[in-house]
Design a protein around this motif. Structure first.
Motif, PDB file in Angstrom:
ATOM      1  N   ILE A  60       0.816  -1.205   0.000  1.00 12.50           N
ATOM      2  CA  ILE A  60       0.000   0.000   0.000  1.00 12.50           C
ATOM      3  C   ILE A  60       0.856   1.263   0.000  1.00 12.50           C
ATOM      4  CG2 ILE A  60      -0.227   0.028   2.534  1.00 12.50           C
ATOM      5  CD1 ILE A  60      -2.862   1.104  -0.101  1.00 12.50           C
ATOM      6  N   TRP A  61       1.940   1.270   0.783  1.00 14.03           N
ATOM      7  CA  TRP A  61       2.811   2.440   0.797  1.00 14.03           C
ATOM      8  C   TRP A  61       3.638   2.543  -0.492  1.00 14.03           C
ATOM      9  CZ3 TRP A  61       1.993   6.545   3.365  1.00 14.03           C
ATOM     10  CH2 TRP A  61       1.374   6.489   4.615  1.00 14.03           C
ATOM     11  N   SER A  62       3.880   1.392  -1.116  1.00 17.88           N
ATOM     12  CA  SER A  62       4.546   1.398  -2.415  1.00 17.88           C
ATOM     13  C   SER A  62       3.652   2.066  -3.457  1.00 17.88           C
ATOM     14  CB  SER A  62       4.877  -0.032  -2.854  1.00 17.88           C
ATOM     15  OG  SER A  62       5.460  -0.038  -4.145  1.00 17.88           O
ATOM     16  N   PHE A  63       2.354   1.713  -3.431  1.00 16.87           N
ATOM     17  CA  PHE A  63       1.407   2.327  -4.356  1.00 16.87           C
ATOM     18  C   PHE A  63       1.338   3.843  -4.160  1.00 16.87           C
ATOM     19  CE2 PHE A  63      -1.574  -1.564  -5.170  1.00 16.87           C
ATOM     20  CZ  PHE A  63      -0.551  -2.170  -5.890  1.00 16.87           C
ATOM     21  N   GLN A 195       0.233  -6.456   3.693  1.00 14.70           N
ATOM     22  CA  GLN A 195       0.724  -5.597   2.627  1.00 14.70           C
ATOM     23  C   GLN A 195      -0.148  -4.353   2.430  1.00 14.70           C
ATOM     24  OE1 GLN A 195       3.554  -5.808   0.776  1.00 14.70           O
ATOM     25  NE2 GLN A 195       4.174  -7.520   2.082  1.00 14.70           N
ATOM     26  N   PHE A 196      -1.326  -4.350   3.059  1.00 19.75           N
ATOM     27  CA  PHE A 196      -2.229  -3.199   2.939  1.00 19.75           C
ATOM     28  C   PHE A 196      -2.383  -2.462   4.269  1.00 19.75           C
ATOM     29  CE2 PHE A 196      -3.452  -6.296  -0.304  1.00 19.75           C
ATOM     30  CZ  PHE A 196      -3.438  -5.517  -1.448  1.00 19.75           C
ATOM     31  N   PHE A 201       4.767   1.724   8.018  1.00 15.69           N
ATOM     32  CA  PHE A 201       5.408   2.706   7.143  1.00 15.69           C
ATOM     33  C   PHE A 201       6.916   2.617   7.273  1.00 15.69           C
ATOM     34  CE2 PHE A 201       7.163   7.054   6.543  1.00 15.69           C
ATOM     35  CZ  PHE A 201       6.834   7.231   5.205  1.00 15.69           C
ATOM     36  N   ASN A 202       7.589   2.462   6.146  1.00 20.66           N
ATOM     37  CA  ASN A 202       9.042   2.408   6.096  1.00 20.66           C
ATOM     38  C   ASN A 202       9.512   3.628   5.300  1.00 20.66           C
ATOM     39  OD1 ASN A 202      11.739   1.879   5.125  1.00 20.66           O
ATOM     40  ND2 ASN A 202      11.473  -0.266   5.696  1.00 20.66           N
ATOM     41  N   ALA A 203      10.062   4.620   5.997  1.00 26.92           N
ATOM     42  CA  ALA A 203      10.417   5.890   5.358  1.00 26.92           C
ATOM     43  C   ALA A 203      11.460   5.726   4.256  1.00 26.92           C
ATOM     44  CB  ALA A 203      10.921   6.877   6.412  1.00 26.92           C
TER      45      ALA A 203
END
Length: 487
Positions: A60-63, A195-196, A201-203
């Protein structure tokens, strides 16, 4: 500056860095959309979408990072596209008013490195795709890199119109393939619920993906108006921007999303991009993998042709800084062959560490062209407001001078202030980036610094006088072109 060369000779484009007169302007602004969609809808883009996943981020954070990065990068890229119809010149030659007749070599050198670098990756992947469609053993056969290079040279040699036509028709086939490939990925690849999870969160992964996505889009900025410069000058700036922006953004977002999705279950995709693509396609139905690879290979051939075309223009511009170049078919052929030979040589000996090298390459492009795009767009939209004396661009003793110190200084200043924020794994980590745990925000530092610095250093320019000269020279150039066309 010569305005007497015909646009085509035996079906081949002759014009290169010279001005395109009004009598030769043609095409529809809507044709830009398919070209920039196809430039992003290919395997190299797929590999770009997995940076966050392979760095420890979730889907999700990749998107989110992909969308933000692409929207930011494409905004600047599409702004450059609107320069084409207004000026009738290729992108890189437009750097002379900011950097000077000779000073523009600074950015041209970096641009040429980009063309060669992208074509190394593109031709390797295209060769693997063509060979992989035949058999797994053939995917490593260097013969297919030769074939891809030769076909791309032919397309680039015929030139502007063939490139647009090829991309437009290829888009229909590619969209159909991507729809089926996306269905296969969604149906057959299991994605864990974690994954969602927005709380994970990985900065480092997030900003790494955002930076690479933005850099990927900004990398097109150095030649985007090459493919809009034949459009009539009455083409609205907004239309040129919108067709470029959405064509490029949608192609990039779709394919990068797909890359992230597949990477969740295949984290070594960076070293087996072609095999993973074929595997996911075959999950839908047997034999689809071969079809997908063939379509993907054609897409890579098309974007390789774009790079060769742009590389040729940049090389001609560079030569013209030392020796006056008369635009001819011959000079186009020579520079295309040289550009293709350089990329081919390195492609044949390319490292297997595709993802790591490609990631570092994209970050390098971002670093080098952020200050350039800031200077160029500030000059076009704020300082000179799109008014340039075309003949002066080709005159080393003209009003733009040999060295454009405001542009050069602003560029170097923008680059220098970015250095503490750089983070290229295995190469360099700036002190600020290190303090932030590896987060790279150099994009948001260099761009405003270079833009503001250039604006401040160009407050003395007599814009009104330049506009008057530009209008007078425009009339003279068009009259000369019209006179040449008379029997």
């Amino acid at each position: 500056m010569s305005t007497s060369a015909a646009t085509t000779s035996r079906g081949l484009e002759v014009r290169s860095i010279d001005y395109v007169p009004l009598s030769e302007r043609h095409g529809k602004v809507s044709h830009i959309g398919p070209l920039w969609f196809m430039s992003n809808a290919q395997i190299a883009t797929l590999a770009t979408g997995l940076i966050s996943i392979t760095s420890g981020g979730n889907l999700i954070w990749s998107f989110i990072a992909i969308v933000l990065g692409i929207l930011i990068g494409t905004f600047f890229m599409a702004a450059h596209s609107s320069q084409g119809p207004r000026l009738g010149l290729p992108q890189m030659i437009q750097s002379r008013p900011q950097f000077g007749y000779v000073g523009a070599l600074l950015v041209w050198l970096f641009a040429y490195i980009q063309y060669a670098g992208f074509n190394i990756f593109n031709s390797v992947l295209a060769g693997e795709a063509v060979g992989g469609a035949i058999s797994k053993e053939q995917s490593s056969n260097p013969l297919w890199i030769w074939v891809v290079t030769i076909v791309a040279v032919v397309i680039a040699l015929v030139g502007y119109d063939l490139i647009h036509t090829f991309e437009r028709y290829l888009m229909y086939v590619t969209v159909a393939m991507l729809i089926l490939l996306t269905i296969s990925a969604v149906v057959n690849i299991h994605i864990p619920a974690s994954q969602f999870d927005l709380s994970h969160f990985n900065a480092v992964a997030f900003f790494g993906q955002l930076g690479v996505a933005a850099g990927y889009q900004i990398s097109w900025a150095i030649y985007v108006s090459d493919y809009s410069r034949y459009l009539p000058p009455t083409t609205s700036t907004n239309s040129t921007f919108q067709w470029t922006f959405w064509g490029s953004a949608l192609g990039g977002i779709w394919v990068m999303f797909l890359g992230s999705w597949v990477a969740v279950s295949a984290k070594d995709i960076g070293t087996n991009t072609v095999e993973d693509l074929k595997h996911v396609a075959d999950l839908l139905f047997p034999g689809f993998g071969i079809i997908a690879l063939i379509v993907a290979a054609l897409g890579l051939v098309s974007v390789t042709a774009l790079n060769m075309y742009g590389g040729s223009l940049t090389l001609i511009s560079s030569i013209d800084s030392f020796v006056k170049v008369r635009p001819t078919l011959g000079i186009r052929i020579v520079t295309l062959v040289v550009t293709a030979a350089i990329s081919l040589l390195f492609a044949l000996f390319a490292t297997a560490n595709f993802l790591g090298d490609f990631n570092a390459f994209l970050l390098l492009i971002l670093y080098l062209f952020i200050p350039w795009t800031a200077v160029n767009l500030t000059d076009f939209f704020i300082v000179r407001k799109g008014h340039y004396a075309i003949a002066e661009i080709f005159d080393p003793k003209g009003i733009y001078k040999r060295w454009g110190w405001p542009g050069i200084t602003a560029y170097l200043l923008g680059f220098v202030v970015m250095i503490p924020f750089f983070d290229v794994a295995g190469f360099y980590e700036g002190p600020v980036s290190k303090a932030l745990g590896g987060v790279d925000i150099s994009l948001f530092i260099g761009l405003p610094v270079a833009a503001v610095a250039y604006w401040l250093m160009t407050r003395h320019i007599d814009v009104a006088a330049e506009q008057e000269l530009a209008q007078r020279q425009a009339r003279e150039i068009e009259e000369a072109a019209a006179a040449h066309e008379l029997p």
